[in-house]
Design a protein around this motif. Structure first.
Motif, PDB file in Angstrom:
ATOM      1  N   ARG A 102       0.841  -1.201   0.000  1.00  0.00           N
ATOM      2  CA  ARG A 102       0.000   0.000   0.000  1.00  0.00           C
ATOM      3  C   ARG A 102       0.882   1.259   0.000  1.00  0.00           C
ATOM      4  NH1 ARG A 102      -3.426  -0.219   4.913  1.00  0.00           N
ATOM      5  NH2 ARG A 102      -4.797  -1.825   4.097  1.00  0.00           N
ATOM      6  N   THR A 103       1.864   1.253   0.867  1.00  0.00           N
ATOM      7  CA  THR A 103       2.748   2.408   0.981  1.00  0.00           C
ATOM      8  C   THR A 103       3.561   2.625  -0.293  1.00  0.00           C
ATOM      9  OG1 THR A 103       2.926   2.122   3.358  1.00  0.00           O
ATOM     10  CG2 THR A 103       4.688   3.373   2.277  1.00  0.00           C
ATOM     11  N   MET A 145       4.145  -3.606 -10.153  1.00  0.00           N
ATOM     12  CA  MET A 145       2.840  -2.951 -10.132  1.00  0.00           C
ATOM     13  C   MET A 145       2.941  -1.543  -9.551  1.00  0.00           C
ATOM     14  SD  MET A 145       0.514  -6.226  -9.001  1.00  0.00           S
ATOM     15  CE  MET A 145      -0.791  -5.160  -8.415  1.00  0.00           C
ATOM     16  N   GLY A 146       3.758  -1.407  -8.510  1.00  0.00           N
ATOM     17  CA  GLY A 146       3.925  -0.096  -7.894  1.00  0.00           C
ATOM     18  C   GLY A 146       4.814   0.815  -8.718  1.00  0.00           C
ATOM     19  N   ILE A 147       5.928   0.266  -9.172  1.00  0.00           N
ATOM     20  CA  ILE A 147       6.867   1.076  -9.952  1.00  0.00           C
ATOM     21  C   ILE A 147       6.205   1.636 -11.198  1.00  0.00           C
ATOM     22  CG2 ILE A 147       8.853   0.843 -11.500  1.00  0.00           C
ATOM     23  CD1 ILE A 147      10.119  -0.978  -9.342  1.00  0.00           C
ATOM     24  N   LEU A 188      -6.023   3.847  -4.960  1.00  0.00           N
ATOM     25  CA  LEU A 188      -5.181   3.010  -5.819  1.00  0.00           C
ATOM     26  C   LEU A 188      -4.378   2.033  -4.976  1.00  0.00           C
ATOM     27  CD1 LEU A 188      -3.835   2.280  -8.526  1.00  0.00           C
ATOM     28  CD2 LEU A 188      -2.219   4.142  -8.138  1.00  0.00           C
ATOM     29  N   ALA A 189      -3.822   2.540  -3.888  1.00  0.00           N
ATOM     30  CA  ALA A 189      -3.006   1.703  -3.013  1.00  0.00           C
ATOM     31  C   ALA A 189      -3.843   0.573  -2.422  1.00  0.00           C
ATOM     32  CB  ALA A 189      -2.394   2.550  -1.902  1.00  0.00           C
ATOM     33  N   ASP A 190      -5.064   0.875  -2.018  1.00  0.00           N
ATOM     34  CA  ASP A 190      -5.941  -0.161  -1.481  1.00  0.00           C
ATOM     35  C   ASP A 190      -6.241  -1.227  -2.529  1.00  0.00           C
ATOM     36  OD1 ASP A 190      -6.030   0.963   1.003  1.00  0.00           O
ATOM     37  OD2 ASP A 190      -7.890   2.086   0.649  1.00  0.00           O
ATOM     38  N   ALA A 191      -6.583  -0.763  -3.718  1.00  0.00           N
ATOM     39  CA  ALA A 191      -6.944  -1.702  -4.780  1.00  0.00           C
ATOM     40  C   ALA A 191      -5.763  -2.597  -5.149  1.00  0.00           C
ATOM     41  CB  ALA A 191      -7.446  -0.935  -6.006  1.00  0.00           C
ATOM     42  N   LEU A 248     -11.937  -2.675 -11.902  1.00  0.00           N
ATOM     43  CA  LEU A 248     -11.540  -3.186 -13.228  1.00  0.00           C
ATOM     44  C   LEU A 248     -10.351  -2.426 -13.803  1.00  0.00           C
ATOM     45  CD1 LEU A 248     -12.078  -5.061 -15.658  1.00  0.00           C
ATOM     46  CD2 LEU A 248     -13.703  -3.357 -16.500  1.00  0.00           C
ATOM     47  N   GLU A 249     -10.394  -1.104 -13.663  1.00  0.00           N
ATOM     48  CA  GLU A 249      -9.316  -0.313 -14.250  1.00  0.00           C
ATOM     49  C   GLU A 249      -7.972  -0.604 -13.587  1.00  0.00           C
ATOM     50  OE1 GLU A 249      -9.191   1.278 -17.017  1.00  0.00           O
ATOM     51  OE2 GLU A 249     -11.285   0.667 -17.233  1.00  0.00           O
ATOM     52  N   VAL A 250      -7.975  -0.612 -12.272  1.00  0.00           N
ATOM     53  CA  VAL A 250      -6.730  -0.872 -11.556  1.00  0.00           C
ATOM     54  C   VAL A 250      -6.223  -2.273 -11.879  1.00  0.00           C
ATOM     55  CG1 VAL A 250      -5.677  -1.162  -9.284  1.00  0.00           C
ATOM     56  CG2 VAL A 250      -7.204   0.775  -9.714  1.00  0.00           C
ATOM     57  N   ALA A 251      -7.128  -3.213 -11.973  1.00  0.00           N
ATOM     58  CA  ALA A 251      -6.714  -4.574 -12.296  1.00  0.00           C
ATOM     59  C   ALA A 251      -6.090  -4.624 -13.695  1.00  0.00           C
ATOM     60  CB  ALA A 251      -7.914  -5.515 -12.216  1.00  0.00           C
ATOM     61  N   THR A 252      -6.747  -3.997 -14.644  1.00  0.00           N
ATOM     62  CA  THR A 252      -6.233  -4.002 -16.018  1.00  0.00           C
ATOM     63  C   THR A 252      -4.818  -3.442 -16.081  1.00  0.00           C
ATOM     64  OG1 THR A 252      -8.482  -3.661 -16.844  1.00  0.00           O
ATOM     65  CG2 THR A 252      -6.672  -3.207 -18.379  1.00  0.00           C
ATOM     66  N   VAL A 253      -4.670  -2.253 -15.545  1.00  0.00           N
ATOM     67  CA  VAL A 253      -3.369  -1.603 -15.659  1.00  0.00           C
ATOM     68  C   VAL A 253      -2.318  -2.330 -14.817  1.00  0.00           C
ATOM     69  CG1 VAL A 253      -3.613   0.089 -13.809  1.00  0.00           C
ATOM     70  CG2 VAL A 253      -2.304   0.674 -15.839  1.00  0.00           C
TER      71      VAL A 253
END
Lengths: 220, 220, 220, 220
Positions: free
Chosen positions: C110-111, C180-182, C197-200, D170-175
């Motif tokens: 998350r961070t 994913m984070g980078i 975004l961090a949660d997802a 969905l968007e976060v998963a896709t990207v």
DNA sequence: GATGAATGAGGATTCATTCAT
DNA sequence: TATGAATGAATCCTCATTCAT
């Protein structure tokens, strides 16, 4: 592209002046290249003209001109020689038609001016790119220029001897009269009509050199 | 190289004409660059002049000019603006000194011709590289040229109204008179003396436009 | 100029992320230069950024940066070191707050993600200009990156040992999670909210590595 | 220089990935230039790559590339277009081979990841130099990227509708899924084997999106 | 005669950096 | 600390020309 449309003789002559000028270049491609170069040299100057531009305007590949001319400088030299020769021819023809010295000068000036108006595209190249031609190729051109200038100087001198002209400084008069015609190449863009311009300029010149009325009447 | 020897103000002015012309360029390096560009543009033309040559002649590194001018074209524009402004200034000063229309025209022509002789290096750039300047920078220069031409045209028109001049075609007369002065830039190389040349040309011009003696005496 | 308006701390932080990041640069001019460089490096890349641009954006003369930094590369190295150190600090703080391995991984991800969203300007420089830094200056940065990666790898390994994670290939999992984070730095432009975004992303990661429900219930 | 040795097709393909990628560039010199540019852009970045380097690596004169490409930017654009088109083609082929939604996603991810590993040299250019391409040439590339992303998004959406996937955002998963593959370009240097990596990553992804076992058994 | 590819020389300009002030 | 001027190296690219075909 304008060049494509202008490929025909008529359209081209609008830009390149008297079409007969280039008749002595017999090969059609060679002539097209020469005329393309002429227009570009006139519009942008020799150094700002690329060989690619010339070829494009002549509807040929970038290297096609080398089949006809050895180099870009060759094009300039040929144009310059043809042009200068044409001026001298025109001047000589004008003189030949004259009845007396005064008439010959008037015809010379009229012809010289009209030529520079009608052929202002070539004329611009002749005048502006003279310095561009290397010394070793400039000889014939210098001779043509000197001859043309001499035609006028000789007539002026004759007129002085005949007492029909009154001229303080012969050299300054010669060059100044030619300047009026030469400089047409710089500003002319179709107006006024070459003949009208030639008449007007020749009238100015005749007044400039003629013996003043009073004196002449005294003499006569 | 001659340039090196010519770094001093006096030697340079021999080539660059009236030294005061460049006074308004205050930074010494910027002025040297400008004068070096001027000489090269005049001798070889804009496109045949490399920025390296300019720098060398100014005794600076090849990139030093960029501290003072944005581009080579900038140099041409600045030279052209200063030069054209100077011509107009000279013409205006000449007119201001005149006592009547005839005198003003004579002074204008004399000054115009003398300027082109004395400053033939600049003058050559003004006349031959005009077409090189892109339209978006040409505005001020065009204005200066039009003003200069208008000064002569207005005087000629005034003289016609006063019946001291007899001129068939005002436009042709205007441009032809200026042509004589402008074209000096093309052929002048130190001879004759600018003053002598100016006197001779102005005399030719005055005869060209003056009302013939007879008529004038009739009027008077 | 935008730079002028953005000279204040608040406006700048909109572009340069967490303002505290640059607190350690005490001199105000030096900090402005650094932030200007940061924004330009991020927007256009190191090589496409000129030192003049940086200075302009920092409202300083083109050479002012040399009072604070030895070279343009210095700027990149300092930015990179500060940025990488900040990531590791954030990750360490996140881990410290966790109650168990699962919680620690979730917090780390998350961070990490939130940091890259919030500081995407810096993050872009960290990731994209890594190869630009010469080997002899890359040491400390490599160490920070290795440490950050090790934090995740160690937690994953611990979770496997504790049977709370089921991971086929530890290395691929480690790098994929960090990817994913980078990669947020590449596409992020303000949406969605960094926290959301961090949660997802952390939810996705947890499902990716968690022991499947069935098995876990069997074990429990 | 290594480039000289690598002139053969095989050696080059070691660096430039799938050799078929460049088949559409028919002229051999043009292809060599393109591949040389590719390797340099990838290794050092577009701005740090000089046209001379490219030519040298292609065993051609410094200006030979201009016979085939209009500019350095042209090279980048062509590389980018070919590369992005290839990714989309690969993805489409992968989907076409799938039997159901789950299988299609798995194949897509596997192919996407494997492509980025195998073609990490091109991939690096695609991802890192995207911002370098000027807006007016970026259109086709943006379209290809959007299409590629849409392929995954559509499958994920289908899987949610079919209740085989459980996805919060969905968007976060896709990207995020694409990030895992894209970021391979950054760190990949030959290890692990592209297929192994693709298998590992696709497994991670499937666990990330699959409906948990328990729930699924309830449904079934 | 005509062409596409290739080239060497050179061109304007930019750039990071230094230096005197 | 800050600056304006200056610089050497390098950059992309253009150009006239040649060559193999």
């Amino acid at each position: 592209m304008a060049a494509r449309a202008g490929r025909g003789a008529d359209a081209a002559s609008a830009q390149t002046g008297d079409p007969n000028l280039w008749d002595r270049v017999e090969n059609a491609s060679a002539r097209r290249v020469l005329q393309a170069a002429l227009v570009s040299f006139s519009e942008r100057g020799y150094h700002a003209t690329t060989t690619r531009r010339i070829s494009q305007r002549a509807d040929l590949s970038p290297t096609a001109m080398y089949a006809h001319y050895r180099s870009k400088m060759d094009l300039l030299v040929v144009i310059s020689e043809i042009g200068h020769a044409a001026v001298l021819e025109a001047v000589d023809a004008a003189i030949a038609d004259g009845t007396d010295t005064t008439d010959r000068v008037r015809r010379l000036v009229r012809t010289f001016t009209a030529w520079h108006a009608r052929n202002h595209t070539v004329a611009r190249v002749l005048q502006y790119e003279m310095r561009t031609i290397p010394a070793e190729r400039f000889g014939p051109i210098r001779a043509l220029r000197r001859d043309t200038e001499a035609r006028l100087r000789d007539l002026l001198r004759a007129g002085i001897a005949e007492s029909v002209f009154a001229i303080g400084d012969l050299e300054v008069a010669t060059v100044s009269i030619l300047s009026m015609g030469i400089d047409v190449a710089r500003w002319y863009d179709g107006e006024p009509d070459p003949t009208a311009l030639a008449d007007a300029q020749s009238e100015l010149v005749m007044r400039m050199i003629a013996v003043p009325n009073q004196e002449r009447s005294e003499i006569g």
